[in-house]
Design a protein around this motif. Structure first.
Motif, PDB file in Angstrom:
ATOM      1  N   SER A 148       0.816  -1.214   0.000  1.00 45.73           N
ATOM      2  CA  SER A 148       0.000   0.000   0.000  1.00 45.73           C
ATOM      3  C   SER A 148       0.849   1.263   0.000  1.00 45.73           C
ATOM      4  O   SER A 148       0.539   2.221  -0.713  1.00 45.73           O
ATOM      5  CB  SER A 148      -0.931   0.002   1.221  1.00 45.73           C
ATOM      6  N   VAL A 149       1.908   1.269   0.799  1.00 44.96           N
ATOM      7  CA  VAL A 149       2.718   2.477   0.980  1.00 44.96           C
ATOM      8  C   VAL A 149       4.183   2.093   1.066  1.00 44.96           C
ATOM      9  O   VAL A 149       4.539   1.070   1.665  1.00 44.96           O
ATOM     10  CB  VAL A 149       2.300   3.234   2.268  1.00 44.96           C
ATOM     11  N   ILE A 150       5.022   2.906   0.451  1.00 46.53           N
ATOM     12  CA  ILE A 150       6.466   2.853   0.687  1.00 46.53           C
ATOM     13  C   ILE A 150       6.870   4.232   1.206  1.00 46.53           C
ATOM     14  O   ILE A 150       6.528   5.256   0.601  1.00 46.53           O
ATOM     15  CB  ILE A 150       7.246   2.500  -0.582  1.00 46.53           C
ATOM     16  N   ALA A 151       7.557   4.260   2.333  1.00 49.13           N
ATOM     17  CA  ALA A 151       8.021   5.513   2.926  1.00 49.13           C
ATOM     18  C   ALA A 151       9.537   5.586   2.833  1.00 49.13           C
ATOM     19  O   ALA A 151      10.226   4.594   3.081  1.00 49.13           O
ATOM     20  CB  ALA A 151       7.572   5.620   4.380  1.00 49.13           C
ATOM     21  N   VAL A 152      10.050   6.747   2.456  1.00 54.17           N
ATOM     22  CA  VAL A 152      11.486   7.012   2.423  1.00 54.17           C
ATOM     23  C   VAL A 152      11.794   7.983   3.555  1.00 54.17           C
ATOM     24  O   VAL A 152      11.384   9.152   3.506  1.00 54.17           O
ATOM     25  CB  VAL A 152      11.918   7.617   1.074  1.00 54.17           C
ATOM     26  N   THR A 153      12.459   7.508   4.604  1.00 56.31           N
ATOM     27  CA  THR A 153      12.706   8.400   5.736  1.00 56.31           C
ATOM     28  C   THR A 153      13.652   9.537   5.353  1.00 56.31           C
ATOM     29  O   THR A 153      13.429  10.686   5.722  1.00 56.31           O
ATOM     30  CB  THR A 153      13.283   7.625   6.923  1.00 56.31           C
ATOM     31  N   HIS A 154      14.732   9.226   4.618  1.00 53.04           N
ATOM     32  CA  HIS A 154      15.642  10.259   4.115  1.00 53.04           C
ATOM     33  C   HIS A 154      16.431   9.656   2.957  1.00 53.04           C
ATOM     34  O   HIS A 154      16.303   8.470   2.657  1.00 53.04           O
ATOM     35  CB  HIS A 154      16.549  10.805   5.213  1.00 53.04           C
ATOM     36  N   LEU A 203      11.765  -1.419  -5.381  1.00 54.26           N
ATOM     37  CA  LEU A 203      10.521  -1.749  -4.686  1.00 54.26           C
ATOM     38  C   LEU A 203       9.331  -1.064  -5.343  1.00 54.26           C
ATOM     39  O   LEU A 203       8.233  -1.641  -5.415  1.00 54.26           O
ATOM     40  CB  LEU A 203      10.625  -1.347  -3.215  1.00 54.26           C
ATOM     41  N   LEU A 204       9.518   0.160  -5.818  1.00 53.37           N
ATOM     42  CA  LEU A 204       8.437   0.823  -6.548  1.00 53.37           C
ATOM     43  C   LEU A 204       8.051   0.028  -7.792  1.00 53.37           C
ATOM     44  O   LEU A 204       6.866  -0.176  -8.077  1.00 53.37           O
ATOM     45  CB  LEU A 204       8.871   2.236  -6.933  1.00 53.37           C
ATOM     46  N   ARG A 205       9.057  -0.419  -8.553  1.00 53.89           N
ATOM     47  CA  ARG A 205       8.778  -1.169  -9.782  1.00 53.89           C
ATOM     48  C   ARG A 205       8.127  -2.506  -9.492  1.00 53.89           C
ATOM     49  O   ARG A 205       7.216  -2.940 -10.197  1.00 53.89           O
ATOM     50  CB  ARG A 205      10.075  -1.383 -10.574  1.00 53.89           C
ATOM     51  N   GLU A 243       0.947   4.869  -2.620  1.00 50.48           N
ATOM     52  CA  GLU A 243       1.539   6.137  -2.200  1.00 50.48           C
ATOM     53  C   GLU A 243       3.006   5.972  -1.860  1.00 50.48           C
ATOM     54  O   GLU A 243       3.430   4.895  -1.393  1.00 50.48           O
ATOM     55  CB  GLU A 243       0.798   6.711  -0.983  1.00 50.48           C
ATOM     56  N   LEU A 244       3.757   7.049  -2.058  1.00 52.25           N
ATOM     57  CA  LEU A 244       5.152   7.157  -1.636  1.00 52.25           C
ATOM     58  C   LEU A 244       5.236   8.298  -0.636  1.00 52.25           C
ATOM     59  O   LEU A 244       4.927   9.448  -0.963  1.00 52.25           O
ATOM     60  CB  LEU A 244       6.059   7.435  -2.833  1.00 52.25           C
ATOM     61  N   TRP A 245       5.639   7.983   0.604  1.00 50.89           N
ATOM     62  CA  TRP A 245       5.731   8.991   1.654  1.00 50.89           C
ATOM     63  C   TRP A 245       7.173   9.472   1.790  1.00 50.89           C
ATOM     64  O   TRP A 245       8.124   8.676   1.695  1.00 50.89           O
ATOM     65  CB  TRP A 245       5.290   8.415   3.002  1.00 50.89           C
ATOM     66  N   THR A 246       7.320  10.754   2.050  1.00 52.55           N
ATOM     67  CA  THR A 246       8.646  11.329   2.268  1.00 52.55           C
ATOM     68  C   THR A 246       8.509  12.588   3.117  1.00 52.55           C
ATOM     69  O   THR A 246       7.415  13.168   3.215  1.00 52.55           O
ATOM     70  CB  THR A 246       9.328  11.675   0.935  1.00 52.55           C
ATOM     71  N   GLY A 247       9.613  12.994   3.734  1.00 50.09           N
ATOM     72  CA  GLY A 247       9.611  14.223   4.515  1.00 50.09           C
ATOM     73  C   GLY A 247      10.034  15.425   3.712  1.00 50.09           C
ATOM     74  O   GLY A 247       9.712  16.565   4.069  1.00 50.09           O
ATOM     75  N   ALA A 302      11.415  10.304  -7.657  1.00 43.05           N
ATOM     76  CA  ALA A 302      10.109  10.868  -7.977  1.00 43.05           C
ATOM     77  C   ALA A 302       9.720  10.575  -9.418  1.00 43.05           C
ATOM     78  O   ALA A 302       8.538  10.319  -9.709  1.00 43.05           O
ATOM     79  CB  ALA A 302      10.134  12.377  -7.731  1.00 43.05           C
ATOM     80  N   ALA A 303      10.695  10.599 -10.334  1.00 40.47           N
ATOM     81  CA  ALA A 303      10.393  10.296 -11.735  1.00 40.47           C
ATOM     82  C   ALA A 303       9.900   8.860 -11.882  1.00 40.47           C
ATOM     83  O   ALA A 303       8.949   8.587 -12.632  1.00 40.47           O
ATOM     84  CB  ALA A 303      11.627  10.532 -12.594  1.00 40.47           C
ATOM     85  N   GLU A 304      10.507   7.945 -11.163  1.00 40.72           N
ATOM     86  CA  GLU A 304      10.063   6.548 -11.216  1.00 40.72           C
ATOM     87  C   GLU A 304       8.667   6.401 -10.633  1.00 40.72           C
ATOM     88  O   GLU A 304       7.819   5.676 -11.170  1.00 40.72           O
ATOM     89  CB  GLU A 304      11.056   5.660 -10.456  1.00 40.72           C
ATOM     90  N   ALA A 305       8.396   7.102  -9.530  1.00 38.80           N
ATOM     91  CA  ALA A 305       7.070   7.038  -8.922  1.00 38.80           C
ATOM     92  C   ALA A 305       6.010   7.583  -9.869  1.00 38.80           C
ATOM     93  O   ALA A 305       4.934   6.990 -10.034  1.00 38.80           O
ATOM     94  CB  ALA A 305       7.066   7.805  -7.602  1.00 38.80           C
ATOM     95  N   ARG A 306       6.286   8.718 -10.511  1.00 37.04           N
ATOM     96  CA  ARG A 306       5.311   9.288 -11.441  1.00 37.04           C
ATOM     97  C   ARG A 306       5.098   8.371 -12.647  1.00 37.04           C
ATOM     98  O   ARG A 306       3.974   8.226 -13.143  1.00 37.04           O
ATOM     99  CB  ARG A 306       5.775  10.676 -11.881  1.00 37.04           C
ATOM    100  N   ARG A 307       6.174   7.724 -13.124  1.00 35.72           N
ATOM    101  CA  ARG A 307       6.033   6.812 -14.262  1.00 35.72           C
ATOM    102  C   ARG A 307       5.108   5.656 -13.926  1.00 35.72           C
ATOM    103  O   ARG A 307       4.363   5.169 -14.786  1.00 35.72           O
ATOM    104  CB  ARG A 307       7.410   6.271 -14.662  1.00 35.72           C
ATOM    105  N   LEU A 308       5.124   5.231 -12.671  1.00 36.89           N
ATOM    106  CA  LEU A 308       4.320   4.093 -12.239  1.00 36.89           C
ATOM    107  C   LEU A 308       2.947   4.508 -11.721  1.00 36.89           C
ATOM    108  O   LEU A 308       2.165   3.644 -11.302  1.00 36.89           O
ATOM    109  CB  LEU A 308       5.072   3.316 -11.151  1.00 36.89           C
ATOM    110  N   GLY A 309       2.660   5.805 -11.717  1.00 38.88           N
ATOM    111  CA  GLY A 309       1.366   6.263 -11.237  1.00 38.88           C
ATOM    112  C   GLY A 309       1.229   6.254  -9.729  1.00 38.88           C
ATOM    113  O   GLY A 309       0.110   6.143  -9.200  1.00 38.88           O
ATOM    114  N   VAL A 310       2.335   6.375  -9.004  1.00 36.65           N
ATOM    115  CA  VAL A 310       2.325   6.365  -7.542  1.00 36.65           C
ATOM    116  C   VAL A 310       2.137   7.795  -7.031  1.00 36.65           C
ATOM    117  O   VAL A 310       2.843   8.715  -7.465  1.00 36.65           O
ATOM    118  CB  VAL A 310       3.640   5.771  -6.993  1.00 36.65           C
ATOM    119  N   THR A 311       1.223   7.982  -6.099  1.00 36.75           N
ATOM    120  CA  THR A 311       0.988   9.299  -5.504  1.00 36.75           C
ATOM    121  C   THR A 311       2.074   9.612  -4.488  1.00 36.75           C
ATOM    122  O   THR A 311       2.377   8.791  -3.615  1.00 36.75           O
ATOM    123  CB  THR A 311      -0.390   9.337  -4.814  1.00 36.75           C
ATOM    124  N   ILE A 312       2.664  10.803  -4.593  1.00 35.63           N
ATOM    125  CA  ILE A 312       3.722  11.235  -3.670  1.00 35.63           C
ATOM    126  C   ILE A 312       3.100  12.113  -2.594  1.00 35.63           C
ATOM    127  O   ILE A 312       2.398  13.086  -2.897  1.00 35.63           O
ATOM    128  CB  ILE A 312       4.824  12.002  -4.418  1.00 35.63           C
TER     129      ILE A 312
END
Length: 818
Positions: free
Chosen positions: A604-610, A622-624, A630-634, A646-656
């Protein structure tokens, strides 16, 4: 044709599998073998052959149990680790990998070590070393250790079965001393000298062209050390990578070239076959002596032996004989991917390939009659001589039969290998059928051209081989455009059993109607395997935190109470100093197999702490592979690391989603609170530990605090703001560094369990001993990935349980409740 060896081989292998599940003693398994053998003899004596065959097969199963007990897994000898003076024999010649030189050293009383020599102080690579040299050096000795997670490749056992127990690394500029005398086998030194000479000639032929030099070294002689992963991605994705790996096809091709050449020399057929068998073994040993090519040489030798004895050979009988011989010598081979794929591919060809159309069949006779009529029609219409017209249609018929045979066998092998390809590599190629028809002939032409270049030094032959290799890569790349970019999780047990049973029933059926029924059943099961309509995820009703063993990095699996899954960070290794295409992708190679083993295809979600490499490096894979919602980030800065992500997330249709302190979310039946970064915290231009996204997940009466790599400054600020409430589970910040985990922070949290993600024997000496002592002084249960591998904490909303990784365990959990 009867296959009398197929049953014994299958039951022998079954006994080896049973020994892994429930070990037996040598004596009891041998007694069982004697009892079943006696029962088989009695059954044959009283003319009950079916019962006799069953008892004989059970005797072979008992012998498999006995064989496994006689060949336990190797255990490394006890020895002090750390800085050591090592003396030994080079048993694998050196290869260069970036700035390091790698080779294998046989050390008396210690076994083998994989040695990594650092470059000199001037940056020059260390000198080359060859098989049979005796050397001495000072190095840091460490035990080989893989990633201890469910679904992980057991690198310790894999290397130990080859006698390699240790890694040894030297400091920059550390000298290597040559000792007097030679070691190793004299015949092996001769073969290795030939191999080294071939490598040197290939390198001279291609000069600065590192791609073609490395690929030809691997294609001709099995040296994969210089091949970068990016160079072969097209072959992997289209199911044609096997064409680049030295195996049975290479042995067959080399021996076929020799037979074709020697046929004009006046030798008789029996002499030609004997010479070809000798060449097969020479080539197998020159190619590094890896198991697949040695097995191919043994199979070819068995075929030659049968031919010399005027015996008609069956593919399945030869396969069973080779399997029995190899498993008797080393039963552990049964659990290696190369053994499984090699024998299964040949078994499929044996099961279905031998059932080909006979020349006297009505269908073949009707086709020949049609071709004869077509030839006569062509003769009357075009006045082409009748003999020429008939010859033309004979060529057309031969070409069509050859093409149809290739298509049929290729399709059957692709279908037969679908299940192991999913279990081992989590992908099935949809274009593999046509891709193999294009790639394999090109590679088969590149191999003799490459050998011609290596033997003669002719540049035109080297360029021809390179051109054919490029055409093969282009063909794979063209097919990859149509290859769906998705991966498959492990299927449920019932489907994994149904697929091979349906194939065996299909092969064994004698009536056409039943063959069609079982073929349809088999294809239906394969469709389910590819479609995967199975809803599997986390265990419902439980909040689970699993820290994966990703080395000196961090990746957390969060299983949520309603069955959804979140991943916090993807692990990774620092990319500085690595060649492009050499990066070891922890997300692809370590984290993804853990999820696939649990049957998880989506998260459901992948979070990138930093954005440090040890946390974010594995996230793109993991995105692919798992396509989260959703992709969570600070932070979402203009930094290159985030831009690529972010480019990979947008290519895959993942909400940031960019989260800041004070944000609250509901996901998977748990409530989430964001504690950092603060809304006013600026981006400093490069990733920092204090950029970390700090999350708290609450379920029932339990709270889990996930801290990323924040340091004491952020901890102090959160304490000042009264943002820290007691939490039962703490993911210790920054791998247990002394820069985090303030004592007052721990006092405020009052955790029952603390989890630290750190690499075994890491160069940073993490976790810090003072932090470990602070946790112990407060009676906090500490789970460390560097000690235990994968560690887990889970809550039903009221109580906590913990689990530690255990080698060879089945999927499932053991509760150590609080």
């Amino acid at each position: 044709m009867r296959k009398p060896l197929a049953g014994p081989a299958l039951f022998f292998a079954g006994g080896i599998v049973l020994a892994r599940l429930a070990p037996f003693q040598v004596r009891e398994s041998f007694v069982c073998a004697l009892i079943f053998a006696a029962l088989a003899a009695a059954a044959f004596h009283f003319r009950t052959p079916r019962l006799g065959r069953l008892c004989a097969w059970l005797a072979f199963a008992a012998l498999g149990l006995c064989d496994s007990a006689l060949h336990p897994d190797p255990v490394p000898p006890a020895t002090p680790l750390g800085a050591r003076h090592l003396e030994g024999c080079v048993v694998e010649s050196s290869t260069e990998r970036g700035e390091r030189t790698l080779f294998t050293l046989e050390i008396p009383d210690l076994g083998r070590a994989r040695v990594s020599l650092a470059a000199g102080r001037d940056g020059a690579p260390a000198r080359s070393l060859y098989y049979g040299q005796r050397i001495a050096l000072n190095a840091r000795l460490r035990a080989i250790r893989g990633f201890h997670n469910d679904g992980a490749f057991d690198v310790e056992l894999y290397q130990a079965r080859r006698g390699v127990f240790w890694n040894a690394t030297t400091a920059r500029g550390e000298p290597v001393l040559s000792l007097e005398g030679a070691c190793g086998e004299p015949w092996r030194r001769v073969l290795e000298s030939w191999r080294s000479a071939a490598f040197a000639r290939i390198d001279r032929l291609y000069g600065e062209d590192t791609y073609h030099a490395a690929m030809m070294r691997g294609l001709l002689l099995g040296d994969k050390s210089g091949i970068r992963r990016a160079w072969v991605e097209e072959f992997r994705r289209t199911g044609t990578y096997h064409a680049l790996v030295i195996s049975g096809s290479h042995v067959t091709l080399v021996c076929g070239i020799l037979l074709l050449w020697l046929r004009f020399s006046g030798f008789g057929e029996r002499t030609l076959l004997a010479l070809a068998a000798i060449l097969a073994w020479i080539y197998a040993l020159m190619a590094g002596g890896d198991a697949p090519v040695v097995r191919a040489a043994a199979g070819f030798t068995l075929f030659v032996t049968a031919a010399l004895l005027y015996r008609r050979s069956s593919v399945l009988n030869m396969l069973a004989a080779v399997a029995l011989a190899y498993l008797a010598l080393d039963p552990g081979q049964l659990f290696e991917a190369s053994f499984q794929l090699s024998f299964l591919a040949v078994a499929v060809m044996g099961l279905f390939g031998e059932d080909r159309e006979q020349p006297e069949s009505p269908r073949a006779m009707a086709r020949r009659l049609e071709f004869r009529l077509a030839a006569e029609t062509l003769h009357h219409v075009t006045r082409l001589p009748l003999a020429a017209a008939q010859r033309l249609f004979q060529w057309i018929e031969a070409g069509w039969l050859a093409l149809w045979g290739l298509l049929r066998i290729s399709a059957l092998v692709q279908a037969g290998l679908a299940l192991p390809m999913v279990l081992l590599f989590h992908r099935v190629s949809l274009t593999g059928l046509t891709a193999n028809l294009a790639v394999i002939p090109l590679i088969s032409l590149a191999v003799p051209a490459g050998f011609l270049a290596a033997f003669t030094g002719w540049h035109w032959a080297a360029q021809l081989a390179a051109g054919l290799l490029d055409l093969a890569r282009d063909a794979a790349a063209w097919h990859m455009r149509f290859e769906p970019d998705y991966r498959l999780a492990d299927p449920p047990l019932w489907l994994a059993l149904a697929i091979p049973l349906a194939m065996l029933a299909w092969a064994a059926a004698t009536r056409p109607r039943w063959r069609w029924v079982f073929a349809a059943a088999y294809l239906s099961f394969l469709s389910l395997l590819a479609w995967q309509p199975f809803e599997r995820g986390a265990t419902p009703g439980r909040l689970e935190l699993t820290a994966l063993d990703v080395g000196q990095g961090e990746s957390l699996f969060v299983g949520l109470p309603d069955g959804e899954v979140a991943i916090i960070d993807g692990g990774g290794l620092p990319q500085s100093g690595r060649r492009p295409g050499d990066y070891y992708d922890v997300g692809e190679e370590v984290v993804s197999p853990f999820l696939w083993r649990r049957g998880i295809a989506r998260v459901s979600v992948i979070a990138v702490t930093h954005l440090h490499d040890d946390h974010a490096g594995g996230v793109p894979a993991l995105l692919r592979n798992f396509r989260p919602r959703e992709l969570w980030t600070g932070f979402a800065p203009g930094h290159p690391a985030w831009t690529r992500l972010a480019a990979e997330a947008r290519r895959l249709g993942v909400t940031i989603r960019v989260l800041k302190q004070g944000d609250r979310l509901t996901l998977g039946g748990a409530s989430w609170q964001v504690l950092a970064p603060a809304p006013e915290q600026p981006w400093t231009g490069k990733p920092r530990n204090n950029d970390s996204l700090v999350l708290r997940a609450n379920y029932g009466r339990t709270g889990f605090l996930l801290t990323g790599d924040v340091e004491r400054g952020v901890e102090a600020r959160l304490l000042e703001e009264n943002s820290i409430a007691p939490a039962q589970v703490l993911k210790v910040a920054h791998h247990g560094s002394r820069l985090s985990s303030l004592p007052v922070f721990l006092d405020q949290l009052k955790p029952a369990v603390a989890v630290i993600s750190a690499g075994a024997g890491n160069a940073y000496h993490l976790p810090n001993s003072q932090v470990v002592a602070e946790l112990a002084a407060r009676g906090i249960t500490l789970l460390r990935t560097d000690d235990a591998g994968q560690v887990s904490v889970f809550s039903d909303g009221h109580t906590l349980g913990v689990d530690r990784w255990r080698r060879g365990r089945e999927s499932g959990w053991s509760w150590d409740a609080f």
